[in-house]
Design an enzyme around this catalytic site. Structure first.
Site, mmCIF file in Angstrom:
data_model
loop_
_atom_site.group_PDB
_atom_site.id
_atom_site.type_symbol
_atom_site.label_atom_id
_atom_site.label_comp_id
_atom_site.label_asym_id
_atom_site.label_seq_id
_atom_site.Cartn_x
_atom_site.Cartn_y
_atom_site.Cartn_z
ATOM 1 N N ASP A 53 0.831 -1.191 0.000
ATOM 2 C CA ASP A 53 0.000 0.000 0.000
ATOM 3 C C ASP A 53 0.874 1.253 0.000
ATOM 4 O O ASP A 53 2.020 1.223 0.471
ATOM 5 C CB ASP A 53 -0.893 0.027 1.248
ATOM 6 C CG ASP A 53 -1.938 -1.076 1.217
ATOM 7 O OD1 ASP A 53 -2.313 -1.507 0.121
ATOM 8 O OD2 ASP A 53 -2.376 -1.496 2.310
ATOM 9 N N TYR A 81 6.578 -8.284 8.843
ATOM 10 C CA TYR A 81 6.208 -6.877 8.910
ATOM 11 C C TYR A 81 6.424 -6.344 10.325
ATOM 12 O O TYR A 81 6.207 -7.059 11.309
ATOM 13 C CB TYR A 81 4.721 -6.668 8.579
ATOM 14 C CG TYR A 81 4.305 -6.999 7.177
ATOM 15 C CD1 TYR A 81 4.295 -6.015 6.188
ATOM 16 C CD2 TYR A 81 3.873 -8.275 6.832
ATOM 17 C CE1 TYR A 81 3.885 -6.307 4.894
ATOM 18 C CE2 TYR A 81 3.457 -8.575 5.548
ATOM 19 C CZ TYR A 81 3.461 -7.590 4.583
ATOM 20 O OH TYR A 81 3.052 -7.882 3.308
ATOM 21 N N ASP A 95 -6.893 1.307 7.930
ATOM 22 C CA ASP A 95 -5.587 1.940 8.118
ATOM 23 C C ASP A 95 -5.778 3.449 8.228
ATOM 24 O O ASP A 95 -6.913 3.954 8.179
ATOM 25 C CB ASP A 95 -4.610 1.557 7.006
ATOM 26 C CG ASP A 95 -5.039 2.036 5.626
ATOM 27 O OD1 ASP A 95 -5.885 2.954 5.534
ATOM 28 O OD2 ASP A 95 -4.528 1.500 4.625
ATOM 29 N N ARG A 197 -3.611 -5.145 7.882
ATOM 30 C CA ARG A 197 -4.699 -4.222 8.217
ATOM 31 C C ARG A 197 -5.880 -4.955 8.843
ATOM 32 O O ARG A 197 -6.523 -4.453 9.763
ATOM 33 C CB ARG A 197 -5.178 -3.490 6.962
ATOM 34 C CG ARG A 197 -4.281 -2.375 6.502
ATOM 35 C CD ARG A 197 -4.850 -1.704 5.270
ATOM 36 N NE ARG A 197 -4.815 -2.578 4.103
ATOM 37 C CZ ARG A 197 -5.520 -2.379 2.995
ATOM 38 N NH1 ARG A 197 -6.337 -1.350 2.908
ATOM 39 N NH2 ARG A 197 -5.407 -3.187 1.973
#
Length: 320
Positions: A53, A81, A95, A197
């Site tokens: 993203d 992550y 988000d 997310r």
């Protein structure tokens, strides 16, 4: 006096087939990075292995030339992550780029303690069923879910199995973002297709506070991590200094994805013609390298006419 004719931009020499691991900056789409890399690499044959993203940063694996054919094997790799989850506010996109959808009562946020947080995280760890975020690129009736959401339509995606093999809390702190919130820094390892997310959304839902992602950095994709990644500025400086963008050769790129099988010259010739060779003795795809270290093909053992053989599932060095 006539005006001078504008000069077309000088095209860079075409980079060698291979991978480039980019440390994607915030604010860029993965497509933006591909566009920049096409100019740096002097070719339009550039692809990426898994979208990040615009808000997210970190490892984005790009393939140049023939190496784009290896990207499908990188897409399916597990990923690491580092992220920050904000509890107390839910958004339309799960988000920080979305609109506020709900705000928790300050009392509910204040009641979030470490025991409750750890219990909720434990429930989201392991093999789970996850409903993808509604603004994902998943297709619904032939259209991207995010496009339907932007058009004002309700989107109900089906839960699907994913694996969260690590969901580790690094830090917990209270903050105020117009309302009281709790920020949780986490480190996760997830299977392909997992939405971090959605983990933020589901953690907030489990704690009764709502939640969304405020920061996301991908630190690893399969065998590629930040240690081998370069920023766009570094890549451009290198290409300017050397005249050609440097790439990770396809053989080295394959070593980070597959087990390696060393070939003899007869096998190289056979595979160059698409012929099958003796089995590798493995239950997975292997990278077949020539005696000189060139990636010739990807092989997969199978049975044909009652005989175990290795068939080429992808040939990168055809006979000629």
């Amino acid at each position: 006096m006539t005006s001078p004719t504008p000069q077309a931009p000088v095209r860079r020499p075409t980079a060698a087939d291979g991978f480039v691991v980019v440390d994607k900056p915030a604010g860029w789409t993965s497509h933006d990075v591909v566009g920049r890399m096409r100019r740096l690499a002097g070719t339009r044959k550039v692809g990426h292995a898994g979208t990040l993203d615009p808000m997210a940063t970190g490892v984005l694996v790009l393939g140049i030339g023939k190496a784009t054919r290896l990207l499908t094997y990188v897409v399916g790799a597990d990923k690491d992550y580092d992220a920050t989850i904000r509890l107390g506010v839910a958004t339309t996109t799960d988000d920080a780029e979305g609109e506020v959808a709900s705000v928790a009562d300050p009392g509910a946020v204040g009641q979030v303690d470490r025991a409750a947080l750890d219990a909720a995280i434990a429930d989201l760890t392991g093999d789970i069923l996850q409903v993808p975020t509604s603004v994902s690129a998943i297709k619904v009736d032939g259209k991207r879910a995010y496009a339907l959401v932007r058009a004002g339509e309700e989107v109900a995606l089906q839960a699907r199995p994913v694996t969260v093999s690590r969901f580790e809390v690094l830090d917990v702190r209270t903050a105020t973002a117009t309302v009281p919130v709790v920020d949780v820094d986490v480190r996760v390892t997830v299977s392909s297709g997992t939405y971090v997310r959605a983990l933020a959304r589901d953690l907030g839902a489990a704690l009764g506070t709502g939640g969304h992602l405020t920061a996301l950095r991908r630190t690893r994709v399969g065998g590629y991590d930040l240690a081998g990644a370069r920023t766009l500025e570094q890549l451009e400086a290198q290409a300017d200094a050397d005249g050609t963008l440097a790439t990770l050769p396809t053989a080295d790129a394959a070593r980070a994805i597959f087990p390696v099988r060393e070939l003899d010259e007869a096998e190289v010739r056979a595979l160059g013609y698409g012929q099958w060779v003796e089995p590798s003795g493995r239950d997975e795809v292997v990278a077949a390298l020539s005696p000189s270290g060139i990636l010739v093909a990807l092989l997969e053992d199978t049975r044909r006419r009652g005989e175990n053989l290795a068939k080429p599932v992808l040939v990168l060095a055809p006979a000629g």
